[in-house]
Design an enzyme around this catalytic site. Structure first.
Site, PDB file in Angstrom:
ATOM      1  N   THR A   1      -1.922  23.231  -5.101  1.00  0.00           N
ATOM      2  CA  THR A   1      -2.104  24.681  -4.922  1.00  0.00           C
ATOM      3  C   THR A   1      -2.266  25.039  -3.462  1.00  0.00           C
ATOM      4  O   THR A   1      -2.474  24.179  -2.620  1.00  0.00           O
ATOM      5  CB  THR A   1      -3.319  25.183  -5.704  1.00  0.00           C
TER       6      THR A   1
ATOM      7  N   ASN B   1      -8.077  16.578  -6.032  1.00  0.00           N
ATOM      8  CA  ASN B   1      -6.983  16.275  -6.948  1.00  0.00           C
ATOM      9  C   ASN B   1      -6.730  17.371  -7.976  1.00  0.00           C
ATOM     10  O   ASN B   1      -5.660  17.429  -8.577  1.00  0.00           O
ATOM     11  CB  ASN B   1      -7.214  14.922  -7.617  1.00  0.00           C
TER      12      ASN B   1
ATOM     13  N   THR C   1       0.835  -1.188   0.000  1.00  0.00           N
ATOM     14  CA  THR C   1       0.000   0.000   0.000  1.00  0.00           C
ATOM     15  C   THR C   1       0.867   1.234   0.000  1.00  0.00           C
ATOM     16  O   THR C   1       2.084   1.151  -0.025  1.00  0.00           O
ATOM     17  CB  THR C   1      -0.895   0.053   1.238  1.00  0.00           C
TER      18      THR C   1
END
Lengths: 405, 405
Positions: free
Chosen positions: A405, A400, A189
């Site tokens: 940003t 996403n 994972t």
């Protein structure tokens, strides 16, 4: 927005395994973004790593070094050190060397793990500057703080713990994980760390981890995007006063295997429950397959279909989309007239067409739940596979689209 | 929100091919949802159909009947007649039989096409009630109205037309298509109809369509969800005063092939430009592959990655996600140190790592465009493939979460 994921359960300390957390300010000043884990001398360590060909620099190093004696695991968030080429390898090795120097161990005994943005240079000095603080913080009681320290877009920390008794001795298995996006592990994972105080040889430990990961971490998917940085580690410190455990240890081995498996499953499913933008926790069961692979092909096609995922988000029993996904999964000579599909306990399609008993109200009632089981009966054989996934929500796109940003 | 898709271009009529539009009120009263097309006697007809195992009832019938003499194509929107089992086949056959009766042709000469919601019974009476009006409307000048009549979640009609001269005779190829979601055609697109007045035998026509569809309809993807109802038809009425065209017809065959290919490409790309919620038109070029299949594997992995699609939506040059997708595409023995990746004209990754010349400003400038080319150089061989796709926006989730409401 995590689905059915509450506060961390009690995470029992594992003798011989300490965790220390510090802040290097990699992405944001003050954020806890460094976790150091120390394994007692004589610990055995197993690992499974991403199969992404663009595997990150720390994965390359950790894969090599797990073959030798391991004393420290060094994790940073905020930067994946992936797609960074040779300079990335040098950077990962430098942070490990500095930790080794401070701790007085061989540099090869330190294994690096990174998670965060891909393709940006690792801020080596920042990380080096935080190592002493992480070492000073080392404690067997720090599992919960470490679970929080390895988070990125996760909204909640993830951990699980099991204990069992043998000959009056308590054996503990505790694990933590992180990950919420770029999740379709392939051999591991995003990041998972599981430790036990049992004494287990490296080979046996590796097999335990492979078995456990294969039915848990390797069966979850959020967006189908196998990460460059997936790693799952299993550490056995051997501090419990019991003989070494191997496949021939009978009930003791079975108890350990069960505990490792349950911890793997709980922390793997926690990743799905905290999937980016997730509002549903979805189990896709595929039964009656001729092969395991065709069960997986059908399961992943359903689990990755944007149309099914948006219908799940909308709680819309648009079961035609499930049929369409099964039909395009690439199963050779699929006879649709043998296929039944269930939404929870409701049969929605029987012998390849809308079930005579099905009503839209029944489907809507199941879809309104937070936890939904989609069961597909292929009618071709005795193989079965189960996959866990999430829906696709506005929030997933938002997270996403705005990640950097 | 269609990207670079304006009003329909001039769609030249094709002698011997008439189109009629009517309203059956399948989903909404008054909506034009029935299109009947009539092929002049002696026309040859080729078709490619979805490979989805759950292919719809009309697809099953059309596939059988295209082997015989074809006179009418009957299309309805608003209901896909898929996942409807034996009753769905009966319903499709009934609507065809009624049209055949009204038109005075054999029932097997009518081919059905349906698009819309999966799994609901076809409203046979409503469709039957609209057939005479559609027949009364038949005209060679109705291409634009038919392009609008086959739309579902499309925001704009899609069509293209080419003409060329041979021995003073003008040959026309005109086509229309529909589709905006559940788009990853496998042997065909959602619905496409192309007609020419050239005279072409059925076998030659079928090869022309296979070649054309393979590089156009079969290379577009919006959400990876291959539909149950994809069909693309190519009709040759033979009304142009020219001899029959075959592979040995030299320049005449080449000109026809080029015209068919260009119409296929334009209407296929139009589907992507009008993709559900699309704000970008994205070309994924994969060059230097050892096999065509590995180029396609890489291209589709990039084109389907939700993380890349959301980054495209955000105009974020998060190129690490592209590398991660290439790395998980399953290419055997992929040597990442040979891979270059370009965003438009900008080299973002060279030999598997961030290009030394790359700046975030360069990447951001390319990503700000509406039309973006992602070029991946694998450095393994001479094979290449190109795929066209869209971004993943809030609007996509909104459209598909609310589709049936």
């Amino acid at each position: 927005m995590a689905v059915g994921l509450g506060p961390l359960p009690t995470l029992h300390p594992v003798a011989g395994f300490e965790l220390g957390i510090a802040s290097a300010g990699i992405k944001r000043p003050g954020r806890k973004d460094i976790v150091v884990m120390r394994c007692a001398e004589g610990s055995t360590v197993a690992g499974v790593f991403t199969l992404n060909a663009f595997c990150a620099a720390p994965v390359i190093l950790a894969k090599q070094r797990v073959q030798g004696a391991v004393r420290y695991l060094l994790t940073n968030t905020g930067n994946a050190n992936a797609g960074t080429g040779e300079p990335g390898l040098v950077a990962a090795a430098r942070t490990c060397a500095r930790l080794a120097e401070l701790a007085g161990v061989d540099a090869n005994a330190v294994l690096p793990y990174s998670t965060g943005v891909i393709g940006e240079p690792l801020p080596v000095e920042k990380i080096e500057g935080a190592l002493q603080a992480a070492l000073d913080d080392l404690s067997v009681d720090n599992w919960a703080a470490a679970a929080a320290g390895i988070m990125t877009t996760d909204t909640l920390p993830k951990g699980a713990s099991r204990q069992f008794q043998h000959d009056g001795v308590t054996v503990t298995v505790t694990g933590i994980s992180k990950g919420a996006g770029m999740i379709r592990p392939n051999m591991a994972t995003m990041l998972g760390y599981i430790a036990t105080d049992a004494k287990v040889s490296r080979d046996v430990l590796q097999n335990l981890l492979l078995d456990g990961a294969n039915k848990s971490f390797n069966r979850i998917t959020i967006d189908g995007d196998t990460s460059t940085n997936d790693c799952c580690m299993l550490i056995a410190t051997g501090q419990a006063k019991l003989p070494e455990i191997s496949e021939t240890s009978g009930p003791l081995f079975a108890a350990l295997k069960q505990a490792v498996f349950e911890v793997c499953m709980e922390v793997a499913q926690a990743i799905v429950r905290d999937g980016e933008g997730a509002t549903k926790f979805v189990t896709v069961e595929v039964n009656g397959g001729g092969t395991h692979q065709e069960c997986l092909d059908v399961g992943y096609t359903v689990a990755h279909s944007p149309l099914i995922k948006t219908a799940l988000f909308a709680s819309d029993p648009n079961w035609g989309r499930i049929l369409a996904a099964v039909g395009r999964a690439g199963v050779v000579d699929l006879d649709v007239s043998k296929i039944d599909v269930f939404l929870g306990e409701v049969c929605i399609a029987s012998r390849g067409a809308r079930a005579a008993t099905y009503t839209e109200e029944q489907g809507a009632a199941v879809m309104a739940r937070e936890e939904i089981i989609i069961r597909i009966e292929l009618g071709r054989g005795a193989c079965r596979e189960t996959i866990w996934t999430t829906d696709l929500s506005h929030e997933y796109v938002k997270i996403n689209a705005e990640y950097r940003t």
